[in-house]
Design an enzyme around this catalytic site. Structure first.
Site, short mmCIF file in Angstrom:
data_model
loop_
_atom_site.label_atom_id
_atom_site.label_comp_id
_atom_site.label_asym_id
_atom_site.label_seq_id
_atom_site.Cartn_x
_atom_site.Cartn_y
_atom_site.Cartn_z
N ASN A 145 31.54 32.26 48.39
CA ASN A 145 31.90 31.12 47.35
C ASN A 145 32.54 29.99 48.03
O ASN A 145 32.64 30.13 49.33
CB ASN A 145 32.75 31.72 46.37
CG ASN A 145 34.00 32.25 46.85
OD1 ASN A 145 34.71 31.54 47.22
ND2 ASN A 145 34.39 33.57 46.75
N ASP A 167 33.48 38.82 43.04
CA ASP A 167 33.42 39.99 42.18
C ASP A 167 32.48 41.45 42.80
O ASP A 167 32.86 42.41 42.38
CB ASP A 167 33.17 39.58 40.89
CG ASP A 167 34.30 38.47 40.45
OD1 ASP A 167 35.33 39.00 40.56
OD2 ASP A 167 33.83 37.67 39.89
N ASP A 226 39.62 45.36 42.57
CA ASP A 226 40.37 43.83 42.19
C ASP A 226 41.71 44.17 42.67
O ASP A 226 42.52 44.89 42.30
CB ASP A 226 40.39 44.09 40.52
CG ASP A 226 40.77 42.63 39.85
OD1 ASP A 226 41.95 42.36 40.74
OD2 ASP A 226 40.43 41.99 39.08
N ILE A 227 41.89 43.12 43.67
CA ILE A 227 43.20 43.27 44.42
C ILE A 227 44.44 42.79 43.55
O ILE A 227 45.30 43.59 43.77
CB ILE A 227 42.90 42.41 45.64
CG1 ILE A 227 41.99 43.03 46.58
CG2 ILE A 227 44.33 42.15 46.38
CD1 ILE A 227 41.25 41.70 47.55
N PHE A 285 45.63 34.09 40.08
CA PHE A 285 45.35 32.67 39.90
C PHE A 285 44.12 32.88 38.85
O PHE A 285 43.37 34.04 38.96
CB PHE A 285 44.67 31.75 41.13
CG PHE A 285 45.54 31.10 41.52
CD1 PHE A 285 46.88 31.68 42.48
CD2 PHE A 285 45.68 29.49 41.76
CE1 PHE A 285 47.63 30.92 43.21
CE2 PHE A 285 46.49 28.95 42.33
CZ PHE A 285 47.40 29.62 43.07
N LYS A 320 45.00 42.09 33.87
CA LYS A 320 45.19 42.57 35.00
C LYS A 320 46.83 43.11 35.30
O LYS A 320 47.13 43.46 36.24
CB LYS A 320 45.06 41.26 36.09
CG LYS A 320 43.74 40.87 36.01
CD LYS A 320 43.11 40.24 37.28
CE LYS A 320 41.67 39.74 37.16
NZ LYS A 320 41.10 39.36 38.50
N LYS A 342 43.43 37.27 30.97
CA LYS A 342 43.34 37.57 32.46
C LYS A 342 44.53 38.30 32.77
O LYS A 342 44.73 39.35 33.46
CB LYS A 342 42.87 36.55 33.32
CG LYS A 342 42.00 37.12 34.72
CD LYS A 342 41.48 35.82 35.30
CE LYS A 342 40.10 35.69 34.83
NZ LYS A 342 39.51 34.62 35.51
N1 CTP Z 1 41.09 38.71 41.99
C1 CTP Z 1 41.46 39.84 42.57
N2 CTP Z 1 40.27 40.70 43.33
C2 CTP Z 1 38.89 40.53 42.82
C3 CTP Z 1 38.86 39.36 41.78
C4 CTP Z 1 39.99 38.66 41.56
O1 CTP Z 1 42.49 40.05 43.57
N3 CTP Z 1 38.26 41.34 43.06
C5 CTP Z 1 42.30 37.76 41.98
C6 CTP Z 1 42.25 36.35 42.41
O2 CTP Z 1 42.68 36.26 43.48
C7 CTP Z 1 43.05 35.83 41.11
C8 CTP Z 1 42.62 36.44 39.93
O3 CTP Z 1 42.27 37.80 40.40
O4 CTP Z 1 44.39 35.74 41.51
C9 CTP Z 1 41.59 35.99 39.33
O5 CTP Z 1 40.41 35.48 39.81
P1 CTP Z 1 39.39 35.12 39.08
O6 CTP Z 1 38.11 34.80 40.10
O7 CTP Z 1 39.52 33.86 38.12
O8 CTP Z 1 39.03 36.24 37.90
P2 CTP Z 1 37.95 37.50 38.02
O9 CTP Z 1 38.92 38.67 38.26
O10 CTP Z 1 36.99 37.10 39.03
O11 CTP Z 1 37.44 37.23 36.54
P3 CTP Z 1 36.17 36.60 35.95
O12 CTP Z 1 35.21 36.73 36.92
O13 CTP Z 1 35.94 37.33 34.66
O14 CTP Z 1 36.57 35.18 35.55
#
Ligand code: CTP
Length: 405
Positions: A212, A280, A308-309, A327, A345, A341
């Site tokens: 991305n 994701d 999801d970290i 974030f 989380k 969110k």
């Molecule tokens: N994040 C993470 N690990 C993932 C996905 C997201 O640690 N696999 C963390 C990002 O670093 C950020 C937060 O989760 O702090 C939200 O990321 P975001 O991309 O906004 O959300 P998603 O979890 O991807 O949710 P969605 O796709 O439904 O918006």
């Protein structure tokens, strides 16, 4: 303990200036970034060329040098250091400092700095003993400036007595001691922080990947701000073109699974901030060799969800950081999506930002964020990513100290 620190070294005009060349080398051996200001009189004793060759940086000499002011003004020069060292400090420069003069680059930087200052006086024995110099030395000490020396012995002028600049190892010990005190005074001293930043790359085959547009600018700025506030900071980052922030230990990874492993290895910590744009999904089965067209139809790629970290750190039963900040990058219904969110989380805070096209957030230098906490939503004004990082760091320090509202 000096590794990653930044010192602004001001070399004034005295025979002891030659020792400052050795000081630069010894500091650099210890991982210090040394920027130098050479006064006009200093340049009579050591050349700008030797100073810049040793420090590996441009030497700053003239307050009115427009190029310097354009790319590194005297204010920034004096602020972007952990400590300002004046070695040798002449009677004249000490008098200027005590009187608050600012008529050249060295005296102006010394007046403009908000950082601790350490000086190593060097002069003739009578000059040092003169009531004027003694008055100035007492004023400087009362102003919080650390004076190291002068030492007694043979002086360059042929006389004997107190006036020699202290030897380089003693100066380094004093610098360590002064910086040690500075670090102890910092708001996040003794805390450990973990920051994720940048994109992740999920391999399709050995030459292709999914990723991305994350630039890593916000995450790297946060790591820099936490380290500057005294936290022992680890930055786990995907590929970006951002330089490694000073004083931060950087772990470079590519995939989400590597990012998770690196984060878990950095535990326990007090603060975790997940600013990375983690992919994701990843390809269910990465091809072992380059996928070929072979005249057939395009491949369909099956995907699986990445770990999801942020959620993993927030929900850890062992070693959960005291404060976990995520974030939320959203293109619509920003606050509503970010609120959900945060609950899903189970992180403590969420920094919500609008990343829809036209906002310039992805890759840009500015950000408009909203901070979601137990207390509600705060709308922060649009500002640079560095300013967002400093404000967030100040909030974290207040939270951990229990002094926030
Ligand atoms: N994040 C993470 N690990 C993932 C996905 C997201 O640690 N696999 C963390 C990002 O670093 C950020 C937060 O989760 O702090 C939200 O990321 P975001 O991309 O906004 O959300 P998603 O979890 O991807 O949710 P969605 O796709 O439904 O918006």
């Amino acid at each position: 303990m000096l590794a990653g620190k930044r010192i602004l070294l001001i070399i004034a005009g005295g025979i002891a200036a030659y020792k400052s060349l050795d000081l630069i080398r010894r500091l650099m051996d210890r991982g210090v970034t040394v920027r130098c200001i050479l006064t006009k009189a200093g340049a009579e004793f050591v050349t700008p060329l030797s100073v810049s060759a040793l420090s590996g940086e441009k030497v700053y000499q003239d307050l009115f040098d427009l190029t310097d002011e354009a790319d590194m003004g005297h204010i920034r020069l004096s602020r972007e250091a952990d400590l300002v060292v004046v070695a040798p400090a002449t009677a004249d420069l000490m008098a200027k400092m005590a009187g608050g003069h600012a008529n050249d680059l060295a005296s102006t930087a010394l007046l403009a700095t908000d950082k601790p200052v350490l000086i190593a006086p060097a002069m003739n024995v009578e000059m040092w003993g003169h009531p004027a110099t003694q008055r100035n030395a007492a004023t400087l000490a009362a102003d919080g400036i650390t004076l190291v020396g002068p030492a007694a012995g043979d002086l360059a002028c042929g006389e004997v007595g107190q006036g020699r600049m202290v030897e380089v190892p003693d100066l380094i010990a004093a610098i360590e001691e002064r910086l040690g005190r500075t670090i102890k005074d910092l708001p996040l001293a003794g805390k450990k922080a973990l920051v994720t930043s940048g994109p992740t790359r999920e391999a399709i085959d050995p030459v292709r990947y999914l990723s991305n547009h994350s630039s890593g600018k916000q995450g790297h700025a946060i790591a820099a701000a936490l380290a500057a506030a005294g936290a022992e900071t680890t930055l786990v980052t995907g590929p970006t073109s951002e330089p490694d922030p000073l004083g931060v230990s950087v772990v470079n990874i590519e995939s989400a699974r590597e990012m998770l492993a690196a984060c878990e290895a950095a535990l326990p910590c007090d603060i975790a901030i997940c600013a990375a744009a983690v992919a994701d999904w990843r390809i269910a089965e990465e091809a072992g060799s380059k996928m070929k067209k072979n005249g057939g139809s395009p491949p369909s790629l099956a995907m699986v969800e990445n770990p999801d970290i942020l959620a993993t750190l927030s929900q850890a039963s062992k070693n959960r950081p005291a404060l976990v900040v995520g974030f939320a990058a959203e293109t619509n219904d920003l606050i509503d999506n970010a609120t959900k969110k945060r609950a899903r989380k189970q992180c403590d805070w969420i920094v919500a930002n609008d990343v829809s096209s036209g906002t310039g957030t992805f890759g840009g230098d500015e950000n408009t964020v909203h901070l979601l906490t137990d207390e509600g939503v705060e709308d922060w004004p649009r500002s640079s990513k560095a300013a967002v990082a400093s404000q967030l760091t100040a909030r974290i320090a207040a939270k951990l100290a229990g002094t926030d509202a």
